[in-house]
Motif scaffolding. Structure first.
Motif, PDB file in Angstrom:
ATOM      1  N   ASN A  56       1.170  -1.397   0.278  1.00  0.00           N
ATOM      2  CA  ASN A  56      -0.103   0.224  -0.118  1.00  0.00           C
ATOM      3  C   ASN A  56       1.208   1.116  -0.050  1.00  0.00           C
ATOM      4  O   ASN A  56       0.456   2.242  -0.441  1.00  0.00           O
ATOM      5  N   GLN A  57       1.881   1.319   0.495  1.00  0.00           N
ATOM      6  CA  GLN A  57       2.425   2.348   0.797  1.00  0.00           C
ATOM      7  C   GLN A  57       3.536   2.594  -0.414  1.00  0.00           C
ATOM      8  O   GLN A  57       4.485   3.904  -1.151  1.00  0.00           O
ATOM      9  N   MET A  58       4.168   1.711  -1.417  1.00  0.00           N
ATOM     10  CA  MET A  58       4.674   1.757  -2.318  1.00  0.00           C
ATOM     11  C   MET A  58       3.542   1.762  -3.036  1.00  0.00           C
ATOM     12  O   MET A  58       4.185   3.206  -3.974  1.00  0.00           O
ATOM     13  N   MET A  59       2.519   1.575  -3.506  1.00  0.00           N
ATOM     14  CA  MET A  59       1.643   2.651  -4.615  1.00  0.00           C
ATOM     15  C   MET A  59       1.047   3.321  -3.961  1.00  0.00           C
ATOM     16  O   MET A  59       0.994   4.600  -4.922  1.00  0.00           O
TER      17      MET A  59
ATOM     18  N   LEU B  63       0.712   2.221 -12.835  1.00  0.00           N
ATOM     19  CA  LEU B  63       2.057   2.081 -11.698  1.00  0.00           C
ATOM     20  C   LEU B  63       2.237   0.484 -12.046  1.00  0.00           C
ATOM     21  O   LEU B  63       1.540  -0.714 -12.566  1.00  0.00           O
ATOM     22  N   ARG B  64       3.575   0.321 -11.984  1.00  0.00           N
ATOM     23  CA  ARG B  64       4.238  -0.658 -11.801  1.00  0.00           C
ATOM     24  C   ARG B  64       5.791  -1.068 -11.494  1.00  0.00           C
ATOM     25  O   ARG B  64       5.313  -0.315 -10.548  1.00  0.00           O
ATOM     26  N   SER B  65       5.356  -2.708 -10.309  1.00  0.00           N
ATOM     27  CA  SER B  65       6.399  -2.477  -9.543  1.00  0.00           C
ATOM     28  C   SER B  65       7.382  -4.058 -10.151  1.00  0.00           C
ATOM     29  O   SER B  65       6.578  -4.406 -11.085  1.00  0.00           O
ATOM     30  N   ILE B  66       8.464  -4.296  -9.844  1.00  0.00           N
ATOM     31  CA  ILE B  66       8.746  -5.231 -10.846  1.00  0.00           C
ATOM     32  C   ILE B  66       9.422  -5.661  -9.589  1.00  0.00           C
ATOM     33  O   ILE B  66       9.756  -5.561  -8.541  1.00  0.00           O
TER      34      ILE B  66
ATOM     35  N   VAL C 169      13.065  -8.721  -3.658  1.00  0.00           N
ATOM     36  CA  VAL C 169      13.085  -7.006  -2.998  1.00  0.00           C
ATOM     37  C   VAL C 169      12.248  -6.367  -4.348  1.00  0.00           C
ATOM     38  O   VAL C 169      12.111  -7.326  -5.395  1.00  0.00           O
ATOM     39  N   VAL C 170      10.839  -6.188  -4.724  1.00  0.00           N
ATOM     40  CA  VAL C 170      10.124  -5.277  -5.271  1.00  0.00           C
ATOM     41  C   VAL C 170      10.157  -4.180  -5.328  1.00  0.00           C
ATOM     42  O   VAL C 170      10.153  -3.339  -4.263  1.00  0.00           O
ATOM     43  N   VAL C 171      10.469  -3.002  -6.332  1.00  0.00           N
ATOM     44  CA  VAL C 171      10.836  -1.589  -6.318  1.00  0.00           C
ATOM     45  C   VAL C 171       9.696  -1.108  -7.409  1.00  0.00           C
ATOM     46  O   VAL C 171       8.991  -1.758  -8.388  1.00  0.00           O
ATOM     47  N   ARG C 172       9.095  -0.164  -7.249  1.00  0.00           N
ATOM     48  CA  ARG C 172       9.141   0.360  -8.134  1.00  0.00           C
ATOM     49  C   ARG C 172       9.225   1.408  -9.249  1.00  0.00           C
ATOM     50  O   ARG C 172      10.500   1.304  -9.190  1.00  0.00           O
ATOM     51  N   GLU C 173       8.225   0.726 -10.436  1.00  0.00           N
ATOM     52  CA  GLU C 173       9.188   0.733 -12.334  1.00  0.00           C
ATOM     53  C   GLU C 173       9.789   2.034 -12.048  1.00  0.00           C
ATOM     54  O   GLU C 173      10.490   2.251 -12.927  1.00  0.00           O
TER      55      GLU C 173
END
Lengths: 221, 456
Positions: free
Chosen positions: B82-85, B112-115, B231-235
């Motif tokens: 949620n905080q990443m979004m 929005l995308r995460s990778i 580990v996920v990151v905001r693209e």
């Protein structure tokens, strides 16, 4: 047209009452949820965190390219978190919390306002007491549906984003039933609003009809 | 003249202000979980040792960068997503199920995308998740959970493991009561005997075992599905600052090296940072421990994540996830290359505890003298008996399950004595079967030690 005019007149007549009840309903609902948590877990909250909601919203607006994506993200932003931290394990883990979320406060405010309008109109309605009870019950069901699906109690249910059904699960509803109900949240909430709206319009329509046909009123006199 | 001097003074005063204005402020916000052991190499260790700062780029377009690194600790992966979004976090570290939810929730949006850029560690067979019963319970196997109440943090990897374990053992959902409980509540209920069983993720089961409140009856390794974290990151952040992501992954690699260098020192430090007992952490991070620290992305991990996604779609109706678009090896490969490491070589290695732990020595953690190792069971039991005889405080003892190679606390293992041979097991049923097949008997740890107590 006459129905809308009656409705407008009712809102003008009751707007202060609606405003006050809207605010009260939103606030009292938070208090009720907190009490429910304390009763369920037999413990008082021991931490509070206040979030900079305005700044968070500003960041979301600046960093979300699609306007359509902004709303659901802003919808989940918290203002206050109040809950119980368990320090028996690690550096502490939040066992349960009440999340005050501005978007939900707004929804609850509207529910409170609509509810007070409904009740004011039911009071003035000239129908028989049996019918009046049915109207009150329908209003209650509509309110309950919306309130239930906007519950923001959370139990740090690991790794899954808390949803409204976490509140149900915490209060004793089985996990399977809760999960089955999860997808129905928007439908239930929408149904609640439809009920309340239909109730208000129905009452306004009856009033408009009765104004046109005063004998109808006398018939109950 | 006065005018010229005034202008010169102003210009001089503005020079530092102008250069400060040119320095780009790069905010790096990371969400981690200090109560989830398998995330430590991408979380608490990097934070406490300042490893990210060590690798952050300072040349080229970063020459004037002003880094603002912040860390936020969460007890689960959901809020990190949620905080990443909301763009309050750029990087998140979490377990397999929440990782999938993260990817799917981002892909559900329009813009929005995460990778998924790297792993942190894994257990090939799924150890780390487990089902625990109160220590005095008469339940010793998963079959006995029919008609009982089992709690789990719904949506977690432990929940997925529980569903599969029950399915594998022919126990349909209608034949047991599933309760939704957070780890702390579940652990407290196990201690109080208020729930028949609790399924949880790393390191909760071992915390309960170490504290003597719970006993493991089912280990995640029995499902055979790898348990991994990543580990996920905001693209958008990764595209704008790819070198920062590479720096973060170099820090992950160094964090793993730091643990392997001296596990006892590492877990002692980590106990101070997280509050999780060092003896429990040792079960994960020592040689032969539950966790293999290695960040490459293997095909088997992708397959495991796809399997988990299937479970989530069925049980929680989460959105679809395009794995090809979500997973990228580019950043971790670049980090390996920059550090002069062979990515493909690491990727090709898969550690199976059943094979890798065969023949590893037993261990005793003496409160004063630290960890000592013993190649044979008689050596180990003799040493424990001798140390007990002097009244020495032993923090913990470690043995291995014969069946799975899983590292166990000596005090929680089921011991079998067959002739002069001793063997240790995770589960009572297997210990009894082994005893029957080898004309032995199931004994307690104390009885095994007593065999080596010398008089005088």
């Amino acid at each position: 047209m006459k129905t809308l005019s009656v409705l407008g007149s009712e809102i003008r007549k009751n707007w202060r009452f609606m405003l006050l009840n809207g605010v009260l309903f939103a606030l009292l609902f938070q208090v009720a949820m907190l009490i429910a948590l304390m009763v369920r877990f037999q413990a008082f909250p021991n931490y509070t965190t206040i979030y900079n909601w305005a700044e968070a919203v500003s960041v979301i607006i600046q960093s979300t390219p699609s306007i359509r994506d902004m709303a659901p993200i802003i919808w989940e932003e918290w203002l206050i978190e109040i809950g119980r931290m368990n320090y028996d394990y690690g550096t502490g883990i939040s066992e349960w919390s009440l999340n005050v979320i501005p978007s939900r406060l707004l929804v609850l405010f509207f529910v409170g306002a609509m509810l007070s309008l409904c009740l004011a109109m039911v009071r003035r309605d000239t129908c028989q007491s049996g019918m009046s009870n049915t109207l009150r019950a329908t209003t209650g069901v509509g309110t309950l549906l919306i309130a239930m699906t906007n519950a923001t109690m959370s139990w740090v249910v690991c790794c899954a984003t808390p949803t409204w059904v976490v509140g149900l699960a915490m209060l004793g509803v089985g996990v399977s039933s809760s999960l089955a109900l999860e997808q129905l949240g928007p439908v239930l909430s929408g149904a609640g609003f439809v009920l309340l709206t239909a109730m208000i319009i129905g009452l306004a329509w009856r009033r408009a009809r009765n104004d046109r046909d005063p004998e109808g009123v006398l018939a109950h006199a | 003249m006065k005018h010229i001097l005034k202008s010169a003074f102003l210009a001089t005063a503005l020079v530092p202000l102008a250069s400060a204005a040119m320095a780009e402020k790069i905010s790096i916000a990371i969400g981690h979980q200090s109560m989830c052991t398998d995330t430590y190499t991408a979380g608490i260790i990097i934070k406490e040792l300042g490893l990210l700062e060590k690798y952050l780029p300072t040349d080229g377009k970063y020459a004037d960068a002003d880094y603002d690194v912040s860390w936020a600790d969460y007890s689960s992966g959901g809020p990190i997503t949620n905080q990443m979004m909301a763009n309050k976090l750029n990087i998140g570290v979490m377990g397999d199920y929440p990782l999938i939810v993260n990817g799917a929730k981002f892909q559900e949006t329009e813009s929005l995308r995460s990778i998924y850029v790297a792993g942190t560690g894994y257990n090939l067979k799924g150890s780390g998740n487990a089902i625990v019963v109160p220590v005095d319970s008469d339940i010793y196997s998963i079959d006995q959970l029919k008609g009982k109440d089992v709690s789990t943090p719904v949506g977690s990897a432990a929940w997925g493991m529980l569903l599969k374990a029950m399915q594998d053992n022919g126990i349909p959902t209608g034949e047991y009561g599933l309760k939704n409980q957070s780890p702390a509540v579940g652990a407290a209920n196990i201690a109080a005997g208020k729930i028949d069983a609790h399924s949880d993720f790393c390191p909760w089961s071992e915390i309960m075992e170490f504290r003597g409140t719970g006993r493991k009856i089912y280990d995640g390794s029995e499902t055979g599905v790898p348990y991994l974290h990543g580990v996920v990151v905001r693209e958008d952040f990764a595209k704008e600052y790819p070198e920062v992501i590479e720096a973060f992954l170099k820090a992950v690699i160094e964090a793993g090296d730091w643990i392997r260098e001296d596990p006892m020192r590492a877990v002692t430090e980590m106990e101070g940072w997280t509050g999780v007992e060092k003896e429990v952490l040792y079960l994960y991070f020592s040689e032969g421990g539950h966790l293999t620290l290695e960040p490459t992305i293997k095909q088997a991990w992708v397959d495991a994540l796809k399997f988990n996604h299937g479970v989530l779609v069925k049980e929680k109706a989460i959105p679809p996830l395009d794995f090809d678009a979500w997973i990228t090896e580019d950043y971790i490969k670049a980090a390996y290359a920059d550090m002069g490491l062979d990515y493909e070589a690491d990727k090709a290695v898969v550690v199976d505890p059943a094979e890798a732990n065969m023949g590893l020595p037993m261990e005793i953690w003496h409160a004063r003298d630290g960890v000592s190792t013993y190649p044979t069971m008689p050596d180990f039991l003799t040493a424990v008996a001798a140390m007990n005889g002097t009244g020495a405080k032993l923090n913990a003892t470690y043995v291995y399950d014969i069946e799975t190679g899983l590292k166990l606390f000596g005090k929680t293992a089921f011991w079998v004595k067959a002739g002069d041979e001793y063997a240790t097991f995770l589960r009572k049923g297997e210990a009894e079967a082994y005893a029957a097949a080898n004309s032995g008997a199931v004994i307690t740890f104390d009885e095994a030690i007593a065999d080596f107590v010398t008089e005088g």
